[in-house]
Write an enzyme that holds these catalytic residues in place. Structure first.
Site, PDB file in Angstrom:
ATOM      1  N   HIS A 171       0.736  -1.012   0.139  1.00  5.73           N
ATOM      2  CA  HIS A 171       0.100  -0.009  -0.033  1.00  5.73           C
ATOM      3  C   HIS A 171       0.930   1.108  -0.340  1.00  5.73           C
ATOM      4  O   HIS A 171       0.571   2.172  -0.439  1.00  5.73           O
ATOM      5  CB  HIS A 171      -0.914  -0.157   1.274  1.00  5.73           C
ATOM      6  CG  HIS A 171      -1.833   0.870   1.126  1.00  5.73           C
ATOM      7  ND1 HIS A 171      -2.438   2.169   1.808  1.00  5.73           N
ATOM      8  CD2 HIS A 171      -3.193   0.745   0.137  1.00  5.73           C
ATOM      9  CE1 HIS A 171      -3.325   2.618   1.383  1.00  5.73           C
ATOM     10  NE2 HIS A 171      -4.007   1.871   0.395  1.00  5.73           N
ATOM     11  N   HIS A 192      -5.067   5.993  -5.390  1.00  5.19           N
ATOM     12  CA  HIS A 192      -6.071   6.581  -4.743  1.00  5.19           C
ATOM     13  C   HIS A 192      -6.511   7.724  -5.855  1.00  5.19           C
ATOM     14  O   HIS A 192      -6.046   8.228  -6.436  1.00  5.19           O
ATOM     15  CB  HIS A 192      -6.095   7.282  -3.473  1.00  5.19           C
ATOM     16  CG  HIS A 192      -5.480   6.120  -2.407  1.00  5.19           C
ATOM     17  ND1 HIS A 192      -4.123   5.946  -2.358  1.00  5.19           N
ATOM     18  CD2 HIS A 192      -6.275   5.159  -1.939  1.00  5.19           C
ATOM     19  CE1 HIS A 192      -4.290   4.903  -1.491  1.00  5.19           C
ATOM     20  NE2 HIS A 192      -5.422   4.316  -1.172  1.00  5.19           N
ATOM     21  N   HIS A 201      -7.671  -1.877  -5.207  1.00  7.54           N
ATOM     22  CA  HIS A 201      -7.920  -2.639  -3.987  1.00  7.54           C
ATOM     23  C   HIS A 201      -8.389  -3.694  -3.941  1.00  7.54           C
ATOM     24  O   HIS A 201      -8.310  -4.659  -3.139  1.00  7.54           O
ATOM     25  CB  HIS A 201      -8.455  -1.525  -2.936  1.00  7.54           C
ATOM     26  CG  HIS A 201      -7.505  -0.314  -2.601  1.00  7.54           C
ATOM     27  ND1 HIS A 201      -7.693   0.970  -3.381  1.00  7.54           N
ATOM     28  CD2 HIS A 201      -6.837  -0.059  -1.472  1.00  7.54           C
ATOM     29  CE1 HIS A 201      -6.696   1.894  -2.836  1.00  7.54           C
ATOM     30  NE2 HIS A 201      -6.524   1.247  -1.831  1.00  7.54           N
ATOM     31  N   HIS A 323     -15.050   5.831   3.031  1.00  8.02           N
ATOM     32  CA  HIS A 323     -13.869   5.355   2.919  1.00  8.02           C
ATOM     33  C   HIS A 323     -12.612   5.986   3.689  1.00  8.02           C
ATOM     34  O   HIS A 323     -12.237   5.714   4.667  1.00  8.02           O
ATOM     35  CB  HIS A 323     -13.586   4.957   1.566  1.00  8.02           C
ATOM     36  CG  HIS A 323     -11.995   4.727   1.359  1.00  8.02           C
ATOM     37  ND1 HIS A 323     -11.172   5.989   0.964  1.00  8.02           N
ATOM     38  CD2 HIS A 323     -11.132   3.775   1.746  1.00  8.02           C
ATOM     39  CE1 HIS A 323      -9.690   5.486   0.872  1.00  8.02           C
ATOM     40  NE2 HIS A 323      -9.827   4.283   1.440  1.00  8.02           N
ATOM     41  N   HIS A 327     -10.546   5.660   7.703  1.00  9.21           N
ATOM     42  CA  HIS A 327      -9.306   6.114   7.831  1.00  9.21           C
ATOM     43  C   HIS A 327      -8.872   7.166   8.975  1.00  9.21           C
ATOM     44  O   HIS A 327      -8.131   7.069   9.872  1.00  9.21           O
ATOM     45  CB  HIS A 327      -8.532   6.214   6.424  1.00  9.21           C
ATOM     46  CG  HIS A 327      -8.321   5.249   5.478  1.00  9.21           C
ATOM     47  ND1 HIS A 327      -7.113   4.402   5.841  1.00  9.21           N
ATOM     48  CD2 HIS A 327      -9.000   4.865   4.679  1.00  9.21           C
ATOM     49  CE1 HIS A 327      -7.027   3.527   4.854  1.00  9.21           C
ATOM     50  NE2 HIS A 327      -8.156   3.610   4.093  1.00  9.21           N
ATOM     51  N   PHE A 344      -1.716   6.483   4.367  1.00  7.35           N
ATOM     52  CA  PHE A 344      -1.744   5.584   3.540  1.00  7.35           C
ATOM     53  C   PHE A 344      -0.455   4.815   3.732  1.00  7.35           C
ATOM     54  O   PHE A 344      -0.598   3.480   3.405  1.00  7.35           O
ATOM     55  CB  PHE A 344      -1.773   6.185   1.996  1.00  7.35           C
ATOM     56  CG  PHE A 344      -3.129   6.614   1.447  1.00  7.35           C
ATOM     57  CD1 PHE A 344      -4.390   6.101   2.126  1.00  7.35           C
ATOM     58  CD2 PHE A 344      -3.307   7.674   0.734  1.00  7.35           C
ATOM     59  CE1 PHE A 344      -5.518   6.601   1.624  1.00  7.35           C
ATOM     60  CE2 PHE A 344      -4.339   8.300   0.333  1.00  7.35           C
ATOM     61  CZ  PHE A 344      -5.637   7.660   0.803  1.00  7.35           C
ATOM     62  N   HIS A 357     -11.251  -2.380   3.907  1.00  4.98           N
ATOM     63  CA  HIS A 357     -11.501  -2.566   2.434  1.00  4.98           C
ATOM     64  C   HIS A 357     -12.273  -3.491   2.010  1.00  4.98           C
ATOM     65  O   HIS A 357     -12.720  -3.325   0.921  1.00  4.98           O
ATOM     66  CB  HIS A 357     -10.071  -2.309   1.914  1.00  4.98           C
ATOM     67  CG  HIS A 357      -9.751  -0.893   1.670  1.00  4.98           C
ATOM     68  ND1 HIS A 357      -9.922  -0.307   0.489  1.00  4.98           N
ATOM     69  CD2 HIS A 357      -9.034  -0.022   2.226  1.00  4.98           C
ATOM     70  CE1 HIS A 357      -9.369   1.031   0.502  1.00  4.98           C
ATOM     71  NE2 HIS A 357      -8.952   1.278   1.709  1.00  4.98           N
TER      72      HIS A 357
END
Ligand code: C2O
Length: 573
Positions: A171, A192, A201, A323, A327, A344, A357
């Site tokens: 990632h 992203h 993903h 999403h 995070h 990230f 995810h």
């Protein structure tokens, strides 16, 4: 002409130099040996699997992409607009960044000299991904054991690509500037904020899951999903909160351990759990159904070979919404960059990230099945042919294509069916329109207020191209932020009640959430576009020729400048 070289040549000989000499790479963990190797290893091109890529790419150029191929002969600018994103070269991995600061972490993947084009194996039995909060004891134990085995690999063979840290590093490598786009030195790859978000993903989890199943020797093993779109899943699932378990991660926001309710609006002034849940469901409805007016609204904008890394507003409604919120909500504020899941580069170090995810991926499957008045399929060859590299469960480096992951059942898994309450959570329609005369008293126009430093809640009067209900888009232009900071602000239209903590109302137009991330171009400016068609219906707008827009900073508004604001006609689909 890069596009007429075979992949094989690209991989073998045109590798840009690592941005830092490997010998001066900051030491970190166990990965340094790989970085050292990068100076002398090149991908082999002699026959064998690497040739497969060459064939594929030519087919693409002569077939689907033939017209683009011709354009490539004309100019390099066209080339940049007309090819799918290529996978990175693992041979030329450099340092990673957060904001503009180099990370003292090396997230370069191991180097392999054989790349195979991946073919989906035949599916004998579907793996069923189940909701983490409903998982039975046997399946919890399996999941813990799988993650434990991956963590053990970190110790027994740190270069094993199946290891927990190696998986987490994938990632980082794809999001934090470790890799340039092949043939475009200085343009880093970013998975992203664009249409490759979901495909990348999905493939990432696919191999993560297969690695666990293989280690467990249990082909039915499936990754549990964190069912955060259902009230019962709106907290960190208990399986991730047991301190002695392989699923635990100390680097999480300690104020948000279960049973604290997840707040997708990231608005900590709301404390009533019923209001938080109502907000969450409404946000889910908006990002899945109400807001998107095209496939790219939901999936994210186009991102092709040679494009600058996309930024937050280019992402799809789901990525930008639930999403990102998860995070941000669980990242640990005790750490400089909200590690782990809050950044990230480090997100993959939290086992909860993969279950998060899995639910993001589930949202893609659900959206696909919801009827809409726009076509769901994106047929652009640059989308279909975007490709990535991963290690499979046999430690083989494989190249995968976006188009091969569109049918998750063909990939061998499905999601347990549960109730989806947000399907019924459309914000209630207002009985009467707001009185724009009253509402706009004392409210200034954009010329007076912008560029706007977002220090406090701001109201602005914005003219409409067409009176009343129309297919229009609100554009907040040239948003400049500090990309090292977590940022959140919300936007309302004709909000008479002035209750920014209630985003389950018709007046809520959407929000902006930025996770700390890296963008190489220092002054990259972005526009936030919010579709207004549904909102106008819902607020029952009168035949007015302007609206009052309220912008509410929630997190770090003081580092945000918004260049301008306007309402434009929606682009024709
Ligand atoms: Cu690749 Cu949720 O991030």
């Amino acid at each position: 002409m890069a596009s007429f070289q075979s992949s094989c040549t690209l991989l073998g000989t045109t590798a840009p130099k690592p941005r830092i000499p490997p010998s001066s790479a900051k030491p970190s963990h166990h990965l340094l040996p790989n970085a050292r190797r990068s100076s002398r290893f090149h991908v082999s091109c002699s026959g064998g699997p690497a040739e497969e890529g060459k064939v594929d790419r030519r087919n693409m150029l002569l077939g689907l992409g033939g017209m683009y191929g011709a354009a490539n002969l004309v100019s390099d600018t066209k080339l940049a607009r007309a090819d799918p994103l290529l996978p990175p070269e693992f041979t030329s991995c450099g340092i990673s960044y957060v904001g503009d600061d180099p990370l003292d972490v090396n997230c370069c993947p191991p180097i392999s000299d054989v790349i195979k084009d991946y073919k989906l194996p035949p599916v004998r039995q579907l793996r069923v991904r189940r909701a983490a909060h409903r998982l039975n004891r046997v399946n919890v134990a399996k999941y813990k054991r799988a993650v434990k085995m991956m963590r053990d690999l970190d110790v027994s063979d740190p270069t094993d690509p199946r290891g927990f840290s190696q998986q987490a590093n994938i990632h980082c490598a794809y999001c934090n500037g470790a890799h340039d786009q092949v043939g475009h030195e200085g343009l880093d790859i970013q998975v992203h904020f664009s249409w490759i978000f979901f495909p990348f993903h999905r493939w990432y989890l696919y191999f993560y899951e297969r690695i666990m199943a293989d280690l467990l020797k249990d082909p039915t093993f499936a990754l549990p999903y964190w069912n955060w779109d259902h009230p019962k899943g709106m907290q960190l699932p208990g399986i991730f909160d047991e301190e002695d378990s392989s699923l635990y991660d100390t680097n999480r926001n300690q104020d948000r351990r279960p049973p604290v309710v997840l707040n997708l609006a990231l608005n900590s002034t709301v404390t009533d759990p019923a209001q938080i849940i109502s907000n969450n469901l409404s946000l889910m409805y908006n990002e899945m159904i109400g807001t998107p007016a095209s496939a790219t609204d939901f999936m994210g904008k186009a991102y092709r070979d040679g494009d600058a890394p996309p930024t937050f507003p280019d992402g799809g409604t789901s990525e930008k919404g639930s999403h990102s919120a998860i995070h941000a909500w669980f990242g640990d504020p005790r750490n400089e960059y909200n590690e782990d899941i809050g950044n990230f580069y480090s997100a993959g170090r939290d086992p909860a990230f993969y279950s998060h995810h899995a639910n993001v991926d589930r949202m893609w499957t659900i959206w696909n099945d919801i009827p809409a008045d726009y076509p769901k399929a994106i047929t652009d060859p640059d989308y279909l042919n975007a490709s990535f590299l991963f290690y499979d469960e046999k430690k083989q480096l494989v190249r995968v294509k976006a188009a091969d992951c569109f049918n998750h059942k063909k990939m061998g898994y499905d999601y347990e069916n549960v109730d989806i309450p947000w399907l019924r959570s459309k914000p209630p329609k207002k009985a009467a329109a707001a009185n724009i005369q009253d509402l706009s008293k004392g409210v200034k126009t954009a010329e007076k207020l912008f560029p706007l430093k977002l220090k406090k809640t701001t109201r602005v009067l914005v003219p409409k191209p067409t009176v009343g209900k129309a297919d229009e888009v609100l554009v907040l232009e040239n948003i400049v932020t500090d990309n090292r900071k977590l940022i959140k602000f919300d936007v309302f239209v004709n909000d008479e009640d002035d209750k920014p903590e209630e985003v389950d109302r018709a007046e809520y137009a959407g929000g902006f959430t930025q996770l700390p991330h890296r963008v190489k171009a220092k002054n990259s400016k972005s526009d936030l576009r919010l579709n207004l068609k549904q909102l106008y219906e819902n607020i029952n707008i009168a035949d007015d020729d302007s609206v009052v827009v309220t912008i509410v900073p929630l997190i770090n508004g003081e580092v945000v400048t918004i260049g301008g604001i306007k309402i434009v006609e929606a682009p024709s689909a």
